[in-house]
Write a protein that holds these residues in place. Structure first.
Motif, PDB file in Angstrom:
ATOM      1  N   ARG A  51       0.811  -1.317  -0.125  1.00 30.86           N
ATOM      2  CA  ARG A  51      -0.020  -0.028   0.021  1.00 30.86           C
ATOM      3  C   ARG A  51       0.931   1.319   0.033  1.00 30.86           C
ATOM      4  NH1 ARG A  51      -2.159   1.513   3.725  1.00 30.86           N
ATOM      5  NH2 ARG A  51      -4.036   2.666   3.133  1.00 30.86           N
ATOM      6  N   ASP A  52       1.863   1.319   0.573  1.00 28.11           N
ATOM      7  CA  ASP A  52       2.951   2.463   0.621  1.00 28.11           C
ATOM      8  C   ASP A  52       3.930   2.585  -0.231  1.00 28.11           C
ATOM      9  OD1 ASP A  52       4.281   0.166   1.835  1.00 28.11           O
ATOM     10  OD2 ASP A  52       5.041   1.135   3.532  1.00 28.11           O
ATOM     11  N   ALA A  53       3.902   1.734  -1.335  1.00 30.70           N
ATOM     12  CA  ALA A  53       4.916   1.665  -2.443  1.00 30.70           C
ATOM     13  C   ALA A  53       4.683   3.039  -3.030  1.00 30.70           C
ATOM     14  CB  ALA A  53       4.742   0.547  -3.184  1.00 30.70           C
ATOM     15  N   PRO A  54       5.623   3.580  -3.478  1.00 33.04           N
ATOM     16  CA  PRO A  54       5.399   5.042  -4.180  1.00 33.04           C
ATOM     17  C   PRO A  54       4.689   4.873  -5.678  1.00 33.04           C
ATOM     18  CG  PRO A  54       7.755   4.389  -4.275  1.00 33.04           C
ATOM     19  CD  PRO A  54       7.103   3.408  -3.521  1.00 33.04           C
ATOM     20  N   LEU A  55       4.201   5.913  -6.092  1.00 33.32           N
ATOM     21  CA  LEU A  55       3.812   6.226  -7.486  1.00 33.32           C
ATOM     22  C   LEU A  55       5.086   6.731  -8.534  1.00 33.32           C
ATOM     23  CD1 LEU A  55       0.392   8.007  -7.276  1.00 33.32           C
ATOM     24  CD2 LEU A  55       0.896   5.506  -7.765  1.00 33.32           C
ATOM     25  N   LEU A  56       5.182   5.801  -9.530  1.00 35.45           N
ATOM     26  CA  LEU A  56       6.209   5.976 -10.537  1.00 35.45           C
ATOM     27  C   LEU A  56       5.511   6.639 -11.712  1.00 35.45           C
ATOM     28  CD1 LEU A  56       8.149   2.784 -10.652  1.00 35.45           C
ATOM     29  CD2 LEU A  56       8.447   4.802  -9.238  1.00 35.45           C
ATOM     30  N   PHE A  57       5.842   7.894 -12.032  1.00 35.76           N
ATOM     31  CA  PHE A  57       5.266   8.938 -13.260  1.00 35.76           C
ATOM     32  C   PHE A  57       5.782   8.796 -14.450  1.00 35.76           C
ATOM     33  CE2 PHE A  57       3.831  10.446  -9.243  1.00 35.76           C
ATOM     34  CZ  PHE A  57       2.840  11.083  -9.312  1.00 35.76           C
ATOM     35  N   THR A  58       4.971   8.711 -15.554  1.00 35.14           N
ATOM     36  CA  THR A  58       5.442   8.573 -16.841  1.00 35.14           C
ATOM     37  C   THR A  58       6.252   9.983 -17.412  1.00 35.14           C
ATOM     38  OG1 THR A  58       3.375   9.708 -17.631  1.00 35.14           O
ATOM     39  CG2 THR A  58       3.643   7.211 -17.593  1.00 35.14           C
ATOM     40  N   SER A  59       6.069  11.062 -16.732  1.00 33.23           N
ATOM     41  CA  SER A  59       6.485  12.296 -16.936  1.00 33.23           C
ATOM     42  C   SER A  59       7.027  13.231 -15.596  1.00 33.23           C
ATOM     43  CB  SER A  59       5.848  13.294 -18.173  1.00 33.23           C
ATOM     44  OG  SER A  59       6.121  14.793 -17.917  1.00 33.23           O
ATOM     45  N   GLY A  60       8.073  13.825 -15.737  1.00 36.05           N
ATOM     46  CA  GLY A  60       8.426  14.739 -14.595  1.00 36.05           C
ATOM     47  C   GLY A  60       7.959  16.230 -14.474  1.00 36.05           C
ATOM     48  N   VAL A  61       7.290  16.543 -15.579  1.00 31.69           N
ATOM     49  CA  VAL A  61       6.768  17.857 -15.797  1.00 31.69           C
ATOM     50  C   VAL A  61       5.567  18.105 -16.246  1.00 31.69           C
ATOM     51  CG1 VAL A  61       9.084  18.626 -16.136  1.00 31.69           C
ATOM     52  CG2 VAL A  61       7.908  17.992 -18.281  1.00 31.69           C
ATOM     53  N   ALA A  62       4.756  17.036 -16.969  1.00 30.75           N
ATOM     54  CA  ALA A  62       3.418  16.994 -17.664  1.00 30.75           C
ATOM     55  C   ALA A  62       2.373  17.019 -16.682  1.00 30.75           C
ATOM     56  CB  ALA A  62       3.227  15.830 -18.573  1.00 30.75           C
ATOM     57  N   ALA A  63       1.239  17.710 -17.030  1.00 29.86           N
ATOM     58  CA  ALA A  63      -0.065  17.821 -16.268  1.00 29.86           C
ATOM     59  C   ALA A  63       0.573  18.157 -14.740  1.00 29.86           C
ATOM     60  CB  ALA A  63      -0.830  16.642 -16.268  1.00 29.86           C
ATOM     61  N   ARG A  64       1.202  19.362 -14.504  1.00 31.66           N
ATOM     62  CA  ARG A  64       1.896  19.725 -13.115  1.00 31.66           C
ATOM     63  C   ARG A  64       0.671  19.826 -12.081  1.00 31.66           C
ATOM     64  NH1 ARG A  64       6.551  21.870 -12.301  1.00 31.66           N
ATOM     65  NH2 ARG A  64       6.804  22.431 -14.454  1.00 31.66           N
ATOM     66  N   PHE A  65      -0.424  20.655 -12.088  1.00 29.30           N
ATOM     67  CA  PHE A  65      -1.332  20.440 -11.075  1.00 29.30           C
ATOM     68  C   PHE A  65      -1.828  19.136 -10.867  1.00 29.30           C
ATOM     69  CE2 PHE A  65      -5.862  20.662 -10.020  1.00 29.30           C
ATOM     70  CZ  PHE A  65      -5.673  21.383  -8.794  1.00 29.30           C
ATOM     71  N   THR A  66      -2.216  18.272 -11.743  1.00 33.32           N
ATOM     72  CA  THR A  66      -2.856  16.792 -11.571  1.00 33.32           C
ATOM     73  C   THR A  66      -1.787  16.383 -10.918  1.00 33.32           C
ATOM     74  OG1 THR A  66      -4.233  17.119 -13.526  1.00 33.32           O
ATOM     75  CG2 THR A  66      -3.636  14.748 -12.650  1.00 33.32           C
ATOM     76  N   GLY A  67      -0.445  16.402 -11.510  1.00 29.49           N
ATOM     77  CA  GLY A  67       0.684  15.426 -10.549  1.00 29.49           C
ATOM     78  C   GLY A  67       0.724  15.777  -9.159  1.00 29.49           C
ATOM     79  N   ASP A  68       0.470  16.894  -8.907  1.00 27.74           N
ATOM     80  CA  ASP A  68       0.495  17.626  -7.397  1.00 27.74           C
ATOM     81  C   ASP A  68      -0.614  17.328  -6.555  1.00 27.74           C
ATOM     82  OD1 ASP A  68       2.976  18.946  -8.030  1.00 27.74           O
ATOM     83  OD2 ASP A  68       2.047  20.960  -8.143  1.00 27.74           O
ATOM     84  N   VAL A  69      -1.641  16.999  -7.158  1.00 28.66           N
ATOM     85  CA  VAL A  69      -2.942  16.375  -6.647  1.00 28.66           C
ATOM     86  C   VAL A  69      -2.563  15.024  -6.024  1.00 28.66           C
ATOM     87  CG1 VAL A  69      -5.276  15.975  -6.771  1.00 28.66           C
ATOM     88  CG2 VAL A  69      -4.512  18.165  -7.417  1.00 28.66           C
ATOM     89  N   TRP A  70      -2.275  14.243  -7.088  1.00 29.47           N
ATOM     90  CA  TRP A  70      -1.862  12.910  -6.749  1.00 29.47           C
ATOM     91  C   TRP A  70      -0.852  12.684  -5.807  1.00 29.47           C
ATOM     92  CZ3 TRP A  70      -1.304  10.469 -12.564  1.00 29.47           C
ATOM     93  CH2 TRP A  70      -2.476  10.661 -13.123  1.00 29.47           C
ATOM     94  N   LEU A  71       0.231  13.327  -5.773  1.00 30.53           N
ATOM     95  CA  LEU A  71       1.336  13.410  -4.921  1.00 30.53           C
ATOM     96  C   LEU A  71       0.893  13.738  -3.468  1.00 30.53           C
ATOM     97  CD1 LEU A  71       4.180  15.086  -6.518  1.00 30.53           C
ATOM     98  CD2 LEU A  71       4.149  12.674  -6.097  1.00 30.53           C
ATOM     99  N   ARG A  72      -0.080  14.800  -3.369  1.00 32.25           N
ATOM    100  CA  ARG A  72      -0.616  15.146  -2.304  1.00 32.25           C
ATOM    101  C   ARG A  72      -1.567  14.024  -1.378  1.00 32.25           C
ATOM    102  NH1 ARG A  72      -3.204  19.559  -3.487  1.00 32.25           N
ATOM    103  NH2 ARG A  72      -5.390  18.470  -3.304  1.00 32.25           N
ATOM    104  N   ARG A  73      -2.436  13.385  -2.500  1.00 32.61           N
ATOM    105  CA  ARG A  73      -3.270  12.437  -1.861  1.00 32.61           C
ATOM    106  C   ARG A  73      -2.736  11.256  -1.506  1.00 32.61           C
ATOM    107  NH1 ARG A  73      -8.808  12.744  -3.079  1.00 32.61           N
ATOM    108  NH2 ARG A  73      -8.883  10.792  -3.898  1.00 32.61           N
ATOM    109  N   GLU A  74      -1.470  10.952  -2.040  1.00 27.63           N
ATOM    110  CA  GLU A  74      -0.463   9.613  -1.966  1.00 27.63           C
ATOM    111  C   GLU A  74       0.428   9.981  -0.624  1.00 27.63           C
ATOM    112  OE1 GLU A  74      -0.635   6.727  -2.833  1.00 27.63           O
ATOM    113  OE2 GLU A  74      -2.416   7.139  -4.003  1.00 27.63           O
ATOM    114  N   THR A  75       0.600  11.247  -0.161  1.00 23.90           N
ATOM    115  CA  THR A  75       1.492  11.602   0.735  1.00 23.90           C
ATOM    116  C   THR A  75       2.872  11.454   0.179  1.00 23.90           C
ATOM    117  OG1 THR A  75       1.697   9.678   2.045  1.00 23.90           O
ATOM    118  CG2 THR A  75      -0.045  11.138   2.672  1.00 23.90           C
ATOM    119  N   GLN A  76       3.173  11.745  -0.806  1.00 23.00           N
ATOM    120  CA  GLN A  76       4.472  11.389  -1.475  1.00 23.00           C
ATOM    121  C   GLN A  76       5.119  12.817  -1.799  1.00 23.00           C
ATOM    122  OE1 GLN A  76       4.425   8.522  -4.793  1.00 23.00           O
ATOM    123  NE2 GLN A  76       6.160   9.372  -5.659  1.00 23.00           N
TER     124      GLN A  76
END
Length: 716
Positions: free
Chosen positions: A574-599
């Motif tokens: 459950r606590d395994a991190p998320l691996l993203f397809t891009s480091g810059v694409a969809a910045r706002f969406t990525g930030d929301v995912w990180l916050r919801r995952e505490t990453q």
């Protein structure tokens, strides 16, 4: 009464004893029953927003007459009458939400348009660091008919006229798009929020905003005058108190937060003091309370105190002061709610009622929900009423002890006032913490300590001096009050910085399920509104709801609604991190995912070859994930589809899939993302045919007036 007789008959029967005990507890709480009417209103409103499709517009109104008839015709004191009243309250909440949707909503843009010519009347101006954010009413958009045009649009602009005022007609070329939907299933729904603000399009200006003309009308002139007064007061505050203290002082007095630095905002968030920067019930109460006590004190020094109701005069002055503060701060929706609550408190003084009570807050909640039902879903309403309920529960439990202090001397009064503010900060922090965890995915661990310093300082020093500064401003003497006010604000800012720097100051909280928030809210109400021991039955539900973010299943894969970003969980844990397809694409969406995952940051998928214990293999075309006996394929290019469609149990493609995928139990492609919004994929530990579960934004929200119109997904 018949209820008591029924209970007496049930006593002695083993099976009936628990039910008889519950009935006895319920009857003993008869005086508290009216407090649950706003809760029932909220259930009706919540039921409306949970529906997967828009109900017939007449449904809510049609439910009221039969339920009202049941309440009227049922026998006095019967359970049916009680049931009828409860159903009327639920139906009234449902009908209020339907009416609000039908009258306040707006058409949403169906797709991105522009750059296109836009013209409209300015109704909101927000100066920010480096740009402006403008809201236009009744816009005229090129190539759109009036029926397709949103009632309001909001956009950012790099350049705007320095003398731009509310009511001005402006013209600009802008790129507009529909308000974005949730970044993930269950995330904040900005689209719904914008719909109830009347905003059907957002975007950015291309070039400079041009002022065409002003609008001449009594209403426009009034709001223009208030806007100019607000700017004047803001400017004079910042001139008298330079730096961050002046920026915060302006935010407290006029609601203008534009000059506050990101560093200060971050420190205030990390220390749990960010609520002090947004005008809320605390500020409104402090302003009105300062005026009330000062007016009453001055009148008590005159002979009028012997023959006139000076307490009521002071309450009336407090209401007028709160109303002026409402106008000066821009009359935003949260401030309007705060004014309603504060106004009712002092209105109770005018009619000789207890100013602080559960019944009064029940009325305030009912009024707010009937006027703005959508407020029930927002953090401002939830956190405000949670804090107030905690305070009133404490006040009610300690009423006799507090009453015994009425004859205390002046110095003891000051000490008790400071102590009361400290207790207020502790209780308010406890009450609002669950909602902070749900809406913002973080909790300020030391927020109680910071608030015990900052809230008394705000109440005793900062806000009274702010009121004095406004009174002295016409005489040009505001500096006498603003300078010491700045000292207090500097102490608050420093408190925030120090506390935010403590180890572990912020606890990141994973996404909390909606059901957990509902259980927590109802459990808290059960605990606070009842008086008898049965109220403690809510404690296990509250504890379980608070623990739910760490207990619920997390998605194995996330995809955004535009196919620009995907993230795969690095392993089955459950606590395994998320691996993203891009480091810059969809910045706002990525930030929301990180916050919801505490990453804390994005970690990228392997560019080529195997990675993460050989559970994920990637190349330039996409990735293959093997998890619990299932194969998940993530295709970034159409060239990956022929092979992936033959081996994958789940096919996720960021490009359209125009072929059959014989091995796939489910397919998500660019078309599905366009129709249904962001997707989340869950994998059951057991695997097998039912091992894959899909969730999407559209599945959560359904087809409602604030969701884009999309054709149904095709079957594969």
């Amino acid at each position: 009464m018949r209820q008591e007789a029924a209970i007496g008959a049930g006593e002695g029967r083993g099976v009936a004893r628990p039910l008889a005990w519950l009935a006895g507890e319920f009857l003993a709480e008869r005086s508290r029953w009216p407090l649950w009417l706003p809760v029932l209103l909220g259930l009706g409103i919540g039921g409306y927003f949970l529906l997967p499709m828009e109900p017939p517009v007449w449904l809510g109104a049609a439910l009221l007459p039969p339920f009202l008839g049941l309440a009227i015709l049922a026998g006095q004191g019967s359970a049916l009458r009680l049931l009828g009243i409860a159903l009327v309250a639920v139906a009234l909440g449902f009908a209020a939400a339907q009416l609000r949707t039908a009258t306040i909503g707006t058409p949403l843009l169906e797709k991105r348009i522009g750059p296109a010519a836009v013209q409209g009347r300015v109704i909101e101006i927000e100066a920010r660091a480096g740009d402006w954010r403008l809201t236009l009413d009744r816009p005229v958009l090129a190539r759109l008919s009036p029926e397709q045009t949103p009632r309001r649009i909001r956009f950012t602009a790099r350049a705007a006229p320095d003398d731009l005022r509310l009511g001005d007609i402006v013209r600009v070329r802008a790129v507009l798009r529909p308000p974005p939907g949730p970044a993930a299933p269950g995330a904040f729904d900005f689209q719904r929020h914008a719909f109830f603000e009347g905003i059907g399009g957002v975007g950015y200006a291309v070039g400079r905003v041009e002022r065409v003309a002003g609008e001449a009308s009594v209403r426009a002139d009034f709001w223009i005058a208030m806007d100019e007064l607000r700017r004047l007061v803001t400017g004079r505050i910042r001139a008298a108190v330079p730096g961050e203290a002046g920026a915060v002082a302006a935010a407290l007095v006029t609601g203008d937060r534009a000059a506050i630095s990101e560093e200060t905002l971050e420190a205030m968030r990390g220390s749990g003091l960010s609520h002090l920067l947004s005008i809320s019930g605390l500020h409104m109460t402090l302003v009105a309370g300062t005026v009330f006590f000062c007016v009453r004190f001055l009148l008590a020094l005159t002979p009028l105190a012997l023959s006139r109701p000076i307490k009521k005069w002071a309450a009336l002055a407090a209401i007028l002061a709160a109303f002026f503060y409402l106008l000066l701060s821009g009359a935003t929706v949260p401030t309007q709610r705060s004014f309603v609550m504060t106004g009712l408190v002092f209105a109770a003084v005018l009619i000789d009622r207890v100013a602080i009570s559960f019944r009064l807050i029940a009325w305030a909640a009912a009024i707010v929900m009937l006027i703005m039902p959508e407020a029930l879903l927002g953090p401002s309403f939830q956190m405000s009423f949670a804090a107030v309920l905690m305070l009133i529960a404490f006040y009610e439990a300690n009423r006799d002890r507090l009453a015994s202090q009425r004859r205390a001397g002046p110095l003891r009064w000051i000490w008790l006032y400071a102590l009361g503010l400290a207790i207020t900060s502790v209780l308010a922090t406890i009450g609002t913490t669950p909602y902070s965890a749900y809406h913002f995915n973080q909790v300020a661990v030391y927020g109680t300590a910071a608030n015990m310093v900052a809230v008394p300082l705000t109440g005793i020093w900062v806000m009274p001096l702010g009121v004095l500064a406004l009174l002295l401003m016409p005489l040009g003497l505001e500096g006498w009050a603003l300078t010491p006010m700045g000292w207090g604000i500097e102490a608050i800012i420093e408190t925030g910085r120090v506390v935010a720097a403590w180890p572990g100051a912020v606890l990141a909280v994973p996404a909390m399920p909606d059901l957990a928030l509902a259980a927590l809210s109802l459990g808290g109400l059960w605990l606070l509104l009842w008086r008898r021991p049965w109220r403690h039955a809510a404690v296990p539900a509250i504890i379980l709801a608070m623990a739910s973010p760490w207990l619920v299943e997390r998605p194995a894969l996330l995809v955004d609604d535009e196919g620009k970003l995907a993230a795969i969980r690095a392993g089955p844990a459950r606590d395994a991190p998320l691996l993203f397809t891009s480091g810059v694409a969809a910045r706002f969406t990525g930030d929301v995912w990180l916050r919801r995952e505490t990453q804390e940051r994005r970690r990228l998928l392997p560019r080529s070859g195997m990675g993460v214990d050989e559970g994920i293999a990637c190349d330039r075309l996409g990735c293959i994930v093997r998890r619990d006996g299932l194969t998940l394929a993530l295709a970034r290019d159409a060239a990956a589809l022929p092979e992936d469609c033959r081996i994958a149990d789940l096919m996720v493609s960021l490009v359209p899939v125009r072929r059959r995928c014989p091995s796939a139990r489910a397919v998500i492609d660019r078309f599905d993302l366009w129709r249904d919004g962001a997707h989340a994929v869950y994998i059951d530990l057991g695997g097998g045919p039912q091992g894959i579960r899909l969730d999407s934004v559209r599945a959560r929200r359904g087809d409602r007036p604030w969701t884009p119109v999309r054709p149904a997904s095709r079957r594969r």
